[in-house]
Write an enzyme that holds these catalytic residues in place. Structure first.
Site, PDB file in Angstrom:
ATOM      1  CB  CYS A  57       7.946  36.081  28.756  1.00 51.91           C
ATOM      2  SG  CYS A  57       8.347  34.462  28.104  1.00 51.91           S
TER       3      CYS A  57
ATOM      4  N   GLY B  16       6.408  28.800  27.191  1.00 52.57           N
ATOM      5  CA  GLY B  16       6.246  28.859  25.742  1.00 52.57           C
ATOM      6  C   GLY B  16       4.949  29.542  25.364  1.00 52.57           C
TER       7      GLY B  16
ATOM      8  CG  ASN C 253      12.710  33.540  25.728  1.00 51.26           C
ATOM      9  OD1 ASN C 253      12.614  32.376  26.129  1.00 51.26           O
ATOM     10  ND2 ASN C 253      11.988  34.514  26.238  1.00 51.26           N
TER      11      ASN C 253
ATOM     12  CD  GLU D 101       6.740  32.973  31.592  1.00 56.29           C
ATOM     13  OE1 GLU D 101       5.871  33.628  30.963  1.00 56.29           O
ATOM     14  OE2 GLU D 101       7.926  32.946  31.274  1.00 56.29           O
TER      15      GLU D 101
END
Length: 479
Positions: free
Chosen positions: A288, A234, A158, A254
């Site tokens: 995220c 991920g 992303n 993360e």
């Protein structure tokens, strides 16, 4: 050049050279479905070559003075500034990130490497007052921070440049070497980074880019004893698996989130609506800390929904290379299908669709859901799509309970004119970061960034990542 990528094979980058792999797979545009390149898929022996190159370069980086590491990163910044449009085009091409958003990511990536260069020059320890304890007299003690060695960086699709920068930048600043495994869908930007770092003066073997499947590349990196640090961004399932297999390696994870925003009574809605819509739908919600849940005080609920939906309907859908596009394709057709299933599930449980709810090719329309059951997937799981729910609450305390009723805890936001309410919320919210009078999607690249619960462990942000990638050593001298 990008126009010729479909005719090119993109090789592995190992020990400063482009290494032809035994196997290649086609890379397709998420927007058009056209093939844009052939990408090397490394096998275990090729991953072994990359780890060996990083291990051999380890003493070179460990002895390299801080000013030299900083200069290499500063050289990289200049090269990225000179090639910013090329970087943005690669991001737009492989990730279907809209052009304006891709340009923004490049600007942030440049800033991230600037911070990394600065941090390289100020890694420091502290003196310890040994005589504070009986028996400690006549001693001087201090700490130093030393690089750990080989860093395995496993990155997502992303933010294919900036989230790579958050791993590569501090690793170089700290004097480590790197094996980088980019996401399968977004390898082009990482391979281009390797090219730029070589031009910037990074010694051979310090960065190695190994493309391929997570089950092959990732597993080898996790299990190899020469790898001392694993930094991963991920899914929670993969991250938890890494933690369970990593043994005593240092691990920074993360992971996922279902970021929430609380809107208290007395908030000026006109000043926040555009910001909140951006937080929900930037890069089609594939962020995220994308705004996924909004809890609005009942006094403002109807007005908030009306204004939010109206603003959402102004978003333009289309080609990521068009500067006018706000929302483009999701990363894969499977994600479109999944998102539509989750929307339908929420509807079956009583939710209503205020806008959106359908797909145009691989583009999912920005979707606003109302009165969503907290147990619905669009609420309790990470949606990673342009879907946001807006639910009514009678108080900030009720909203906090909804926010905390989650297995995730990355960031949250609250808009309130009351400073006492803001501080109480900041203390009560079970997240890694609280944004007061802003959306949870806010991030600048030097702040500590990370979560609690299933959102991960450790912190990124250059200073904090350097600490994760170094070992503290005590030196004690008896006079």
């Amino acid at each position: 050049m990008i126009e010729r990528l479909k005719t090119l094979k993109k090789h592995l980058f190992i020990n400063g050279e482009w290494v032809e792999a035994k196997q290649y797979q086609p890379l397709y545009s998420p927007y058009s479905g056209e093939q844009i390149a052939e990408i090397a898929f490394a096998d275990e022996s090729e991953v072994e070559m990359a780890i060996q190159a990083a291990e051999q370069a380890r003493p070179i980086m460990a002895k390299m003075p801080a000013h030299q590491r900083a200069t290499i990163l500063e050289n990289l910044v200049k090269l990225m500034e000179e090639n910013a449009d090329e970087c943005a085009r690669l991001i737009a091409l492989e990730a279907a990130k809209p052009w304006t958003t891709a340009k923004g990511e490049v600007a942030r990536t440049i800033m991230t490497y600037k911070f990394a260069a600065e941090e390289a020059r100020r890694i420091h320890g502290e003196t310890i007052p040994m005589d504070a304890a009986p028996g400690g007299e006549d001693r001087i003690a201090f700490t130093i921070r030393q690089p750990l060695g080989v860093v395995a960086a496993i990155t997502p699709f992303n933010f294919p440049m900036n989230l790579v920068a958050h791993k590569v930048g501090p690793a170089i600043a700290a004097g480590n070497t790197i094996v980088l495994k980019p996401a399968t869908q977004t390898p082009l930007t990482s391979l281009y980074l390797a090219e730029l770092l070589q031009k910037a003066g990074l010694p051979n073997g310090v960065i190695n880019v190994v493309t391929g499947s997570g089950s092959t590349v990732g597993e080898k990196l996790i299990q190899d004893q020469r790898v001392k640090v694993i930094t991963f961004t991920g899914s929670p399932a993969v991250g938890i698996g890494i933690r369970n297999k990593a043994g005593l390696k240092k691990v920074t994870l993360e992971l996922g989130s279902n970021a929430a925003l609380i809107v208290d009574q007395g908030t000026d809605l006109n000043s926040i609506i555009a910001r909140a819509v951006t937080g929900a739908f930037a890069f089609a919600g594939q962020v995220c800390i994308s705004l996924q849940r909004v809890y609005v005080h009942e006094a403002l609920y109807e007005s908030f929904v009306e204004k939010f939906v109206a603003q959402t309907k102004t978003l333009r859908l289309g080609n990521p290379l068009d500067p006018e596009t706000d929302v483009s394709a999701l990363i894969s057709p499977k994600d479109v299908e999944r998102s539509l299933q989750w929307i339908e599930e929420a509807k079956q449980a009583g939710a209503t669709i205020a806008t959106g709810g359908a797909a145009e090719g691989n583009i999912l329309q920005p979707t606003v859901l109302l009165n969503v059951d907290p147990k619905a997937k669009v609420s309790c799981q990470e949606v990673f799509a342009p879907i946001v729910l807006i639910n009514k609450v009678s108080s900030v305390q009720e909203a906090i309970e909804y926010v905390n009723d989650s297995r995730f805890g990355l960031q949250a936001g609250i808009y309130t004119p009351n400073i006492t309410t803001a501080i109480q919320a900041a203390e009560a919210l079970e997240v890694g970061g609280v944004m007061i009078n802003d959306i949870p999607t806010f991030r600048v690249d030097h702040m500590p960034y990370g979560g609690v619960k299933e959102s991960g462990i450790g912190r990124e942000g250059l200073k904090y990542a350097v600490e994760e990638m170094t070992e503290m050593k005590l030196v004690c001298i008896k006079k």
